[in-house]
Design an enzyme around this catalytic site. Structure first.
Site, PDB file in Angstrom:
ATOM      1  N   ARG A   1      59.188  12.640  46.874  1.00  0.00           N
ATOM      2  CA  ARG A   1      58.270  13.501  46.114  1.00  0.00           C
ATOM      3  C   ARG A   1      57.904  14.708  46.963  1.00  0.00           C
ATOM      4  O   ARG A   1      57.679  14.577  48.159  1.00  0.00           O
ATOM      5  CB  ARG A   1      56.990  12.718  45.787  1.00  0.00           C
ATOM      6  CG  ARG A   1      57.116  11.811  44.588  1.00  0.00           C
ATOM      7  CD  ARG A   1      55.955  10.840  44.465  1.00  0.00           C
ATOM      8  NE  ARG A   1      54.629  11.438  44.650  1.00  0.00           N
ATOM      9  CZ  ARG A   1      53.482  10.765  44.540  1.00  0.00           C
ATOM     10  NH1 ARG A   1      53.505   9.477  44.224  1.00  0.00           N
ATOM     11  NH2 ARG A   1      52.337  11.353  44.735  1.00  0.00           N
TER      12      ARG A   1
ATOM     13  N   ARG B   1      58.671   7.325  51.853  1.00  0.00           N
ATOM     14  CA  ARG B   1      58.646   6.793  50.494  1.00  0.00           C
ATOM     15  C   ARG B   1      59.716   7.495  49.656  1.00  0.00           C
ATOM     16  O   ARG B   1      59.893   8.701  49.748  1.00  0.00           O
ATOM     17  CB  ARG B   1      57.258   7.054  49.902  1.00  0.00           C
ATOM     18  CG  ARG B   1      57.055   6.499  48.528  1.00  0.00           C
ATOM     19  CD  ARG B   1      55.598   6.290  48.275  1.00  0.00           C
ATOM     20  NE  ARG B   1      54.911   7.518  47.879  1.00  0.00           N
ATOM     21  CZ  ARG B   1      53.678   7.513  47.379  1.00  0.00           C
ATOM     22  NH1 ARG B   1      53.021   6.394  47.229  1.00  0.00           N
ATOM     23  NH2 ARG B   1      53.104   8.637  47.039  1.00  0.00           N
TER      24      ARG B   1
ATOM     25  N   ARG C   1      38.341  10.870  41.888  1.00  0.00           N
ATOM     26  CA  ARG C   1      38.626  11.408  43.217  1.00  0.00           C
ATOM     27  C   ARG C   1      37.556  12.387  43.666  1.00  0.00           C
ATOM     28  O   ARG C   1      37.646  12.918  44.763  1.00  0.00           O
ATOM     29  CB  ARG C   1      39.965  12.141  43.193  1.00  0.00           C
ATOM     30  CG  ARG C   1      41.153  11.302  43.701  1.00  0.00           C
ATOM     31  CD  ARG C   1      42.387  12.139  43.498  1.00  0.00           C
ATOM     32  NE  ARG C   1      43.479  11.931  44.377  1.00  0.00           N
ATOM     33  CZ  ARG C   1      44.595  11.266  44.041  1.00  0.00           C
ATOM     34  NH1 ARG C   1      44.684  10.649  42.891  1.00  0.00           N
ATOM     35  NH2 ARG C   1      45.600  11.211  44.877  1.00  0.00           N
TER      36      ARG C   1
ATOM     37  N   LYS D   1      47.858   1.769  46.688  1.00  0.00           N
ATOM     38  CA  LYS D   1      47.107   1.540  45.444  1.00  0.00           C
ATOM     39  C   LYS D   1      48.035   1.323  44.252  1.00  0.00           C
ATOM     40  O   LYS D   1      47.821   0.432  43.445  1.00  0.00           O
ATOM     41  CB  LYS D   1      46.180   2.729  45.140  1.00  0.00           C
ATOM     42  CG  LYS D   1      45.157   3.024  46.230  1.00  0.00           C
ATOM     43  CD  LYS D   1      44.137   4.067  45.783  1.00  0.00           C
ATOM     44  CE  LYS D   1      44.741   5.426  45.500  1.00  0.00           C
ATOM     45  NZ  LYS D   1      45.313   6.102  46.680  1.00  0.00           N
TER      46      LYS D   1
ATOM     47  N   ARG E   1      46.932  16.477  51.688  1.00  0.00           N
ATOM     48  CA  ARG E   1      46.342  15.507  50.754  1.00  0.00           C
ATOM     49  C   ARG E   1      45.280  14.668  51.455  1.00  0.00           C
ATOM     50  O   ARG E   1      44.248  14.331  50.864  1.00  0.00           O
ATOM     51  CB  ARG E   1      47.436  14.593  50.174  1.00  0.00           C
ATOM     52  CG  ARG E   1      48.342  15.332  49.193  1.00  0.00           C
ATOM     53  CD  ARG E   1      49.616  14.558  48.928  1.00  0.00           C
ATOM     54  NE  ARG E   1      49.406  13.341  48.175  1.00  0.00           N
ATOM     55  CZ  ARG E   1      50.301  12.352  48.110  1.00  0.00           C
ATOM     56  NH1 ARG E   1      51.439  12.436  48.777  1.00  0.00           N
ATOM     57  NH2 ARG E   1      50.054  11.288  47.397  1.00  0.00           N
TER      58      ARG E   1
HETATM   59  P1  AMP Z   1      48.722  10.357  43.357  1.00  0.00           P
HETATM   60  O1  AMP Z   1      50.022   9.930  42.781  1.00  0.00           O
HETATM   61  O2  AMP Z   1      47.542   9.553  42.874  1.00  0.00           O
HETATM   62  O3  AMP Z   1      48.738  10.490  44.857  1.00  0.00           O
HETATM   63  O4  AMP Z   1      48.443  11.840  42.791  1.00  0.00           O
HETATM   64  C1  AMP Z   1      49.344  12.899  43.057  1.00  0.00           C
HETATM   65  C2  AMP Z   1      48.632  14.244  42.874  1.00  0.00           C
HETATM   66  O5  AMP Z   1      48.155  14.366  41.517  1.00  0.00           O
HETATM   67  C3  AMP Z   1      47.384  14.445  43.728  1.00  0.00           C
HETATM   68  O6  AMP Z   1      47.692  14.885  45.035  1.00  0.00           O
HETATM   69  C4  AMP Z   1      46.641  15.489  42.913  1.00  0.00           C
HETATM   70  O7  AMP Z   1      47.208  16.782  43.065  1.00  0.00           O
HETATM   71  C5  AMP Z   1      46.909  15.039  41.483  1.00  0.00           C
HETATM   72  N1  AMP Z   1      45.874  14.068  41.026  1.00  0.00           N
HETATM   73  C6  AMP Z   1      46.056  12.752  40.697  1.00  0.00           C
HETATM   74  N2  AMP Z   1      44.899  12.185  40.327  1.00  0.00           N
HETATM   75  C7  AMP Z   1      43.950  13.154  40.439  1.00  0.00           C
HETATM   76  C8  AMP Z   1      42.540  13.191  40.210  1.00  0.00           C
HETATM   77  N3  AMP Z   1      41.862  12.092  39.832  1.00  0.00           N
HETATM   78  N4  AMP Z   1      41.896  14.368  40.431  1.00  0.00           N
HETATM   79  C9  AMP Z   1      42.552  15.472  40.820  1.00  0.00           C
HETATM   80  N5  AMP Z   1      43.872  15.509  41.060  1.00  0.00           N
HETATM   81  C10 AMP Z   1      44.578  14.363  40.873  1.00  0.00           C
END
Ligand code: AMP
Length: 214
Positions: A160, A127, A88, A13, A171
């Site tokens: 990360r 990654r 989410r 994404k 996740r």
């Molecule tokens: P991402 O980079 O989008 O995979 O986000 C990394 C982490 O940030 C996720 O695993 C969540 O812990 C937190 N996070 C990001 N976006 C959201 C969201 N919309 N709602 C809740 N937690 C989020």
């Protein structure tokens, strides 16, 4: 052009959002990037989010919703936006709908980027992210010239914490339980567009452009 990118972690994404953002000139809003940026700057929000992120869990709805509300109110969102990683949960989707309606806006398309779980695990654990500029590499598919150095800015590349295998699995469980119900939610709203995220980066982009340009 108001877009939402839906799909499991590792669906690509972020990569696609970056490219769509530069093609169509609308901002890419990634809630995960906002949290990581806050973490880097040592803010209270960053510290709070880290507890959840390190466990592969979602940050509480009220925290995320407030951040997105503020971000969407900025003037660069007037011509549109690409939301990556938000909403989410059903509560976030309801809040998004309500906050857009307040300003006479609505979502145009929800792009559901579909990728099998094992592909996601393979992608995420290989990654590497640049600590300085945030650029993302993949040790197999898009390797940097040197494994620990960013080709773009010379910064240090790292894995990360939430890209480690046990956290990736956590996740994915969170995605299944809380986010995947949004597929039906947006299907009912007539906004869902399925995209094959297992194809090459270029093919995925073409599929997305075909939807958006229609
Ligand atoms: P991402 O980079 O989008 O995979 O986000 C990394 C982490 O940030 C996720 O695993 C969540 O812990 C937190 N996070 C990001 N976006 C959201 C969201 N919309 N709602 C809740 N937690 C989020």
């Amino acid at each position: 052009m108001n877009l939402v990118l839906l799909g499991p972690p590792g669906a690509g994404k972020g990569t696609q959002a970056e490219r769509i953002s530069s093609i169509y000139g609308v901002p890419h809003i990634s809630t995960g990037d906002i949290f990581r940026d806050n973490l880097k700057r040592g803010t209270e929000l960053g510290r709070k989010a880290k507890e959840y992120m390190d466990r592969g869990e979602l940050v509480p709805d009220e925290v995320v919703i407030g951040i997105v509300r503020d971000r969407l109110a900025e003037p660069d969102c007037d011509r549109g936006f690409i939301l990556d990683g938000f909403p989410r949960t059903a509560a976030q989707a309801d809040a998004l709908k309500a906050m857009l309606a307040e300003t006479g806006k609505a979502i145009d398309h929800v792009l559901n980027v579909q990728v099998p779980e094992e592909v996601v695990v393979q992608r995420l654990t290989a990654r590497r992210t640049c600590r300085s500029c945030g650029k993302v590499f993949h040790l197999v598919f898009d390797p940097p010239a040197r494994e620990d150095t960013c080709d773009a800015c010379g910064g240090e590349l790292y894995c990360r914490d939430d890209d480690r295998e046990d956290t990736v699995r956590a996740r994915l469980r969170e995605y299944e339980a809380k986010t995947s119900p949004l597929i039906d939610y947006y299907q009912r709203e007539g906004l869902l567009r399925n995209i094959n995220g297992a194809a090459s980066m270029e093919e995925v982009l073409q599929e997305i452009r075909a939807v958006v340009d229609k």
